[in-house]
Design a protein around this motif. Structure first.
Motif, short mmCIF file in Angstrom:
data_model
loop_
_atom_site.label_atom_id
_atom_site.label_comp_id
_atom_site.label_asym_id
_atom_site.label_seq_id
_atom_site.Cartn_x
_atom_site.Cartn_y
_atom_site.Cartn_z
N THR A 186 -12.65 -6.67 -60.03
CA THR A 186 -13.16 -5.92 -60.73
C THR A 186 -13.25 -6.49 -62.23
O THR A 186 -14.16 -6.08 -62.84
CB THR A 186 -12.66 -4.27 -60.79
OG1 THR A 186 -11.50 -4.42 -61.42
CG2 THR A 186 -12.68 -3.76 -59.54
N CYS A 239 -11.39 -4.11 -55.07
CA CYS A 239 -11.72 -2.70 -54.50
C CYS A 239 -12.26 -2.95 -53.14
O CYS A 239 -13.02 -3.62 -53.04
CB CYS A 239 -12.47 -2.04 -55.53
SG CYS A 239 -11.61 -1.21 -56.89
N LYS A 254 -18.52 -1.95 -57.25
CA LYS A 254 -19.05 -1.70 -58.45
C LYS A 254 -20.15 -0.47 -58.29
O LYS A 254 -20.09 0.36 -59.33
CB LYS A 254 -20.03 -2.73 -58.82
CG LYS A 254 -20.61 -2.43 -60.50
CD LYS A 254 -21.64 -3.78 -60.82
CE LYS A 254 -22.39 -3.40 -61.97
NZ LYS A 254 -23.09 -4.41 -62.35
N THR A 277 -5.93 -7.55 -62.23
CA THR A 277 -7.19 -6.91 -61.87
C THR A 277 -6.91 -6.14 -60.59
O THR A 277 -6.25 -6.45 -59.69
CB THR A 277 -8.21 -7.90 -61.65
OG1 THR A 277 -9.69 -7.15 -61.19
CG2 THR A 277 -8.00 -8.87 -60.59
N VAL A 287 -12.00 -2.82 -65.12
CA VAL A 287 -12.90 -2.74 -64.59
C VAL A 287 -14.40 -3.12 -65.56
O VAL A 287 -14.59 -2.32 -66.29
CB VAL A 287 -13.15 -1.37 -64.11
CG1 VAL A 287 -14.60 -1.23 -62.98
CG2 VAL A 287 -12.14 -1.36 -62.87
#
Length: 368
Positions: free
Chosen positions: A73, A90, A272, A87, A262
């Motif tokens: 992200t 995801c 995203k 980071t 993010v």
């Protein structure tokens, strides 16, 4: 019974009085002298951690930059060579695969440090998202050890063992090919305690020698070997999150309060769309800090209540060794996340009064 994995330092633990536990399938020291004295050593002097159970992955190839950008992200395109970032990584639904540290050596070579419990899962995730990217993904965890020296005297102690000027290693940067007591290492300056300090990466064959050498060199400065118990209390006091507690596949970075990492303006990355949607619609729950107002310690998994209904659970809780207060982190309904909100934690069957407070319980002392 499952055979526990061991780091290259396993045989050294006994002579330092380690008390062992099963951590994510690894036989690791939870403490040596004790959690409180080890915690205090890191806050006031220095501590040495064996974190060789962590995973390390080399990402190399023509498309390394684009591959890592898609995977995480945060934005690695802004990093200089030998600069580092933290980071989340995801799933498409915004849940967290893992929270990782990314080292950029150059645009075709990245070095990722991943959580011990997630090594196999993370590698599988990277391989399944390789697609047409021209990259080589190599798990090098078994050939590397990682030691972390943390605390206000960490630089002074480590400097005695190297001719490299450690002042030149800035916060969240690394330097490769550093000789530490004549052993070739990579040294970085990130930390997971809120104190200044360094990570030392080297071959497994150097493990026992460097562990003993650092402790011997730092003895006059009060350095102590530190186990996972104090590592947890240290990181918790400065709101550094732990995968499996504040972070998981069912918790998004926005809910965890790490939205800073993010970069939703980045062209694309896995997760995203889900995170954009969540930000637009607003959070339904959030990680909060809490302070007990009645006598009782909030522990991981304890239920949290407000207005006679359950609103969440404690993710981490302790009697803070530095602050001498009973505090915790909890994932609760967003409605009850405002500072000063009165909540209750169920401790041994009793609802005890608590208050939502700032999660930054203790001030970080990094050298920036």
């Amino acid at each position: 019974m499952e055979k526990l994995k061991r780091t290259a330092l396993f045989d050294s633990y006994e002579k330092y009085g380690a008390k062992m536990i099963n951590f994510a399938g690894w036989s690791m020291p939870v403490q040596f002298e004790g959690i409180i004295p080890e915690h205090e050593a890191v806050r006031e002097k220095a501590g040495l951690f064996d974190v060789s159970h962590m995973g390390e992955v080399d990402i190399m190839g023509k498309d390394a930059l684009q591959f890592v950008q898609n995977l995480i992200t945060n934005d690695v395109s802004v990093l200089e060579e030998n600069q580092i970032l933290y980071t989340p990584m995801c799933y498409p639904n915004g849940g967290i695969v893992d929270d990782i540290i990314v080292y950029r050596f150059n645009s075709e070579h990245f070095f990722l440090v991943i959580n011990a419990a997630n090594i196999e899962k993370d590698i599988d995730w990277m391989l399944s998202n390789k697609g047409s990217f021209d990259v080589d993904i190599k798990n090098i965890s078994s050939s590397i050890i990682q030691l972390a020296i943390q605390g206000p005297k960490a630089q002074k102690i480590l400097q005695k063992l190297t001719n490299t000027d450690l002042r030149e290693i800035k916060f969240f940067f690394c330097k490769r090919n550093v000789l530490v007591s004549e052993k070739e290492c990579m040294v970085s300056r990130t930390g997971y305690t809120g104190e200044d300090g360094f990570e030392i990466y080297t071959g497994t064959e150097n493990a026992e020698y460097l562990w003993d050498k650092i402790l011997e060199t730092g003895r006059e400065e009060g350095i102590k070997p530190v186990g996972l118990g104090a590592r947890d209390t240290l990181r918790f006091e400065v709101n550094l999150l732990l995968y499996g507690n504040e972070l998981s596949e069912s918790i998004t970075p926005l809910e965890a309060g790490i939205g800073f990492f993010v970069k939703l303006d980045k062209k694309s990355f896995i997760g995203k769309d889900a995170l954009l949607k969540q930000k637009k619609e607003g959070l339904k729950r959030k990680i909060i800090g809490l302070k007990m107002k009645e006598r009782g310690i909030p522990r991981h998994g304890y239920e949290v209540f407000a207005e006679d209904k359950k609103i969440g659970e404690v993710t981490t809780g302790y009697r803070s060794p530095s602050l001498k207060k009973n505090i915790g982190l909890a994932l609760v309904d967003f409605k009850y996340s405002g500072l000063g909100t009165e909540i209750f934690v169920k401790v041994r069957g009793k609802l005890l009064k608590a208050e939502v407070v700032d999660k930054k319980f203790y001030k970080k002392n990094y050298k920036k």
